[in-house]
Design a protein around this motif. Structure first.
Motif, PDB file in Angstrom:
ATOM      1  N   GLY A   3       0.677  -1.203  -0.066  1.00  0.00           N
ATOM      2  CA  GLY A   3      -0.200  -0.096  -0.125  1.00  0.00           C
ATOM      3  C   GLY A   3       0.994   1.312   0.023  1.00  0.00           C
ATOM      4  N   SER A   4       1.955   1.161   0.359  1.00  0.00           N
ATOM      5  CA  SER A   4       2.861   2.486   0.559  1.00  0.00           C
ATOM      6  C   SER A   4       3.167   2.935  -0.813  1.00  0.00           C
ATOM      7  CB  SER A   4       4.147   2.384   1.472  1.00  0.00           C
ATOM      8  OG  SER A   4       4.966   1.449   0.555  1.00  0.00           O
ATOM      9  N   SER A   5       3.178   2.032  -1.805  1.00  0.00           N
ATOM     10  CA  SER A   5       3.757   2.364  -3.239  1.00  0.00           C
ATOM     11  C   SER A   5       2.544   3.530  -3.804  1.00  0.00           C
ATOM     12  CB  SER A   5       3.699   1.089  -4.087  1.00  0.00           C
ATOM     13  OG  SER A   5       2.857   0.456  -4.214  1.00  0.00           O
ATOM     14  N   SER A   6       1.256   3.276  -3.311  1.00  0.00           N
ATOM     15  CA  SER A   6       0.397   4.137  -3.802  1.00  0.00           C
ATOM     16  C   SER A   6       0.488   5.469  -3.423  1.00  0.00           C
ATOM     17  CB  SER A   6      -1.058   3.523  -3.519  1.00  0.00           C
ATOM     18  OG  SER A   6      -1.298   3.633  -1.938  1.00  0.00           O
ATOM     19  N   GLU A   7       0.929   5.703  -2.247  1.00  0.00           N
ATOM     20  CA  GLU A   7       1.450   6.988  -1.653  1.00  0.00           C
ATOM     21  C   GLU A   7       2.741   7.708  -2.123  1.00  0.00           C
ATOM     22  OE1 GLU A   7      -0.390   8.506   0.815  1.00  0.00           O
ATOM     23  OE2 GLU A   7      -1.458   6.750   0.983  1.00  0.00           O
ATOM     24  N   LEU A   8       3.330   6.892  -3.086  1.00  0.00           N
ATOM     25  CA  LEU A   8       4.389   7.522  -3.499  1.00  0.00           C
ATOM     26  C   LEU A   8       4.326   7.409  -5.116  1.00  0.00           C
ATOM     27  CD1 LEU A   8       7.134   5.753  -1.298  1.00  0.00           C
ATOM     28  CD2 LEU A   8       6.410   8.137  -1.185  1.00  0.00           C
ATOM     29  N   THR A   9       3.306   7.483  -5.394  1.00  0.00           N
ATOM     30  CA  THR A   9       3.160   7.456  -7.204  1.00  0.00           C
ATOM     31  C   THR A   9       3.753   8.902  -7.790  1.00  0.00           C
ATOM     32  OG1 THR A   9       0.983   8.261  -7.097  1.00  0.00           O
ATOM     33  CG2 THR A   9       1.334   5.747  -7.280  1.00  0.00           C
ATOM     34  N   ASP A  10       3.890   9.669  -7.098  1.00  0.00           N
ATOM     35  CA  ASP A  10       4.149  11.076  -7.684  1.00  0.00           C
ATOM     36  C   ASP A  10       5.565  11.316  -7.413  1.00  0.00           C
ATOM     37  OD1 ASP A  10       1.832  11.318  -9.130  1.00  0.00           O
ATOM     38  OD2 ASP A  10       0.983  12.572  -7.559  1.00  0.00           O
ATOM     39  N   LEU A  11       6.196  10.466  -6.656  1.00  0.00           N
ATOM     40  CA  LEU A  11       7.562  10.767  -6.224  1.00  0.00           C
ATOM     41  C   LEU A  11       8.444  10.928  -7.361  1.00  0.00           C
ATOM     42  CD1 LEU A  11       9.567  10.681  -3.709  1.00  0.00           C
ATOM     43  CD2 LEU A  11       9.721   8.174  -4.118  1.00  0.00           C
ATOM     44  N   ASP A  12       9.133  11.834  -7.442  1.00  0.00           N
ATOM     45  CA  ASP A  12      10.396  12.108  -8.422  1.00  0.00           C
ATOM     46  C   ASP A  12      11.463  12.478  -7.871  1.00  0.00           C
ATOM     47  OD1 ASP A  12      11.681  12.432 -10.950  1.00  0.00           O
ATOM     48  OD2 ASP A  12      10.613  14.351 -11.309  1.00  0.00           O
ATOM     49  N   LEU A  13      12.406  11.510  -7.868  1.00  0.00           N
ATOM     50  CA  LEU A  13      14.101  11.777  -7.133  1.00  0.00           C
ATOM     51  C   LEU A  13      14.888  11.846  -8.289  1.00  0.00           C
ATOM     52  CD1 LEU A  13      13.853   9.474  -4.106  1.00  0.00           C
ATOM     53  CD2 LEU A  13      13.499  11.751  -4.151  1.00  0.00           C
ATOM     54  N   GLY A  14      14.382  11.810  -9.580  1.00  0.00           N
ATOM     55  CA  GLY A  14      15.233  12.052 -10.583  1.00  0.00           C
ATOM     56  C   GLY A  14      15.960  10.745 -11.098  1.00  0.00           C
ATOM     57  N   ASP A  15      15.746   9.560 -10.292  1.00  0.00           N
ATOM     58  CA  ASP A  15      16.523   8.400 -10.754  1.00  0.00           C
ATOM     59  C   ASP A  15      15.450   7.307 -10.282  1.00  0.00           C
ATOM     60  OD1 ASP A  15      18.017   5.937 -10.614  1.00  0.00           O
ATOM     61  OD2 ASP A  15      19.884   7.156 -10.213  1.00  0.00           O
ATOM     62  N   LYS A  16      15.074   6.213 -11.249  1.00  0.00           N
ATOM     63  CA  LYS A  16      14.098   5.444 -10.792  1.00  0.00           C
ATOM     64  C   LYS A  16      14.643   4.408  -9.651  1.00  0.00           C
ATOM     65  CE  LYS A  16      10.446   3.243 -11.728  1.00  0.00           C
ATOM     66  NZ  LYS A  16       9.081   3.868 -11.239  1.00  0.00           N
ATOM     67  N   ARG A  17      16.028   4.363  -9.718  1.00  0.00           N
ATOM     68  CA  ARG A  17      16.684   3.409  -8.625  1.00  0.00           C
ATOM     69  C   ARG A  17      16.324   4.039  -7.212  1.00  0.00           C
ATOM     70  NH1 ARG A  17      22.520   3.509 -10.847  1.00  0.00           N
ATOM     71  NH2 ARG A  17      21.792   5.484 -11.018  1.00  0.00           N
ATOM     72  N   LEU A  18      16.417   5.511  -7.146  1.00  0.00           N
ATOM     73  CA  LEU A  18      16.218   5.861  -5.756  1.00  0.00           C
ATOM     74  C   LEU A  18      14.912   5.802  -5.393  1.00  0.00           C
ATOM     75  CD1 LEU A  18      18.399   9.283  -6.211  1.00  0.00           C
ATOM     76  CD2 LEU A  18      18.764   7.296  -4.568  1.00  0.00           C
ATOM     77  N   GLU A  19      13.884   6.219  -6.597  1.00  0.00           N
ATOM     78  CA  GLU A  19      12.473   5.995  -6.265  1.00  0.00           C
ATOM     79  C   GLU A  19      12.140   4.367  -5.690  1.00  0.00           C
ATOM     80  OE1 GLU A  19      10.946   7.252  -9.831  1.00  0.00           O
ATOM     81  OE2 GLU A  19      12.036   9.342  -9.578  1.00  0.00           O
ATOM     82  N   THR A  20      12.571   3.458  -6.469  1.00  0.00           N
ATOM     83  CA  THR A  20      12.535   2.189  -5.915  1.00  0.00           C
ATOM     84  C   THR A  20      12.846   1.802  -4.329  1.00  0.00           C
ATOM     85  OG1 THR A  20      12.498   1.311  -8.221  1.00  0.00           O
ATOM     86  CG2 THR A  20      13.021  -0.378  -6.492  1.00  0.00           C
TER      87      THR A  20
END
Length: 59
Positions: A3-20
């Protein structure tokens, strides 16, 4: 991811690895909110990756 992934759908850290990694860290902390980082991460490699995430100057 849970469920936490739905909270972070708009997360943009500039690198997909950091977001994961951010989602993995959040999930670990949600499972054990009062635990230390090493205890919540449950392995040395995950603990080290979490510390590296927080040490990253881009965050």
């Amino acid at each position: 991811m849970n469920g936490s992934s739905s909270e972070l759908t708009d997360l943009d850290l500039g690198d997909k690895r950091l977001e994961t990694r951010a989602v993995h860290i959040l999930n670990a902390m949600l499972k054990a909110p009062q635990s230390s980082i090493p205890r919540a991460c449950q392995s040395w490699s995950s603990t080290l990756a979490t510390y590296r995430f927080f040490w990253n100057e881009g965050n």
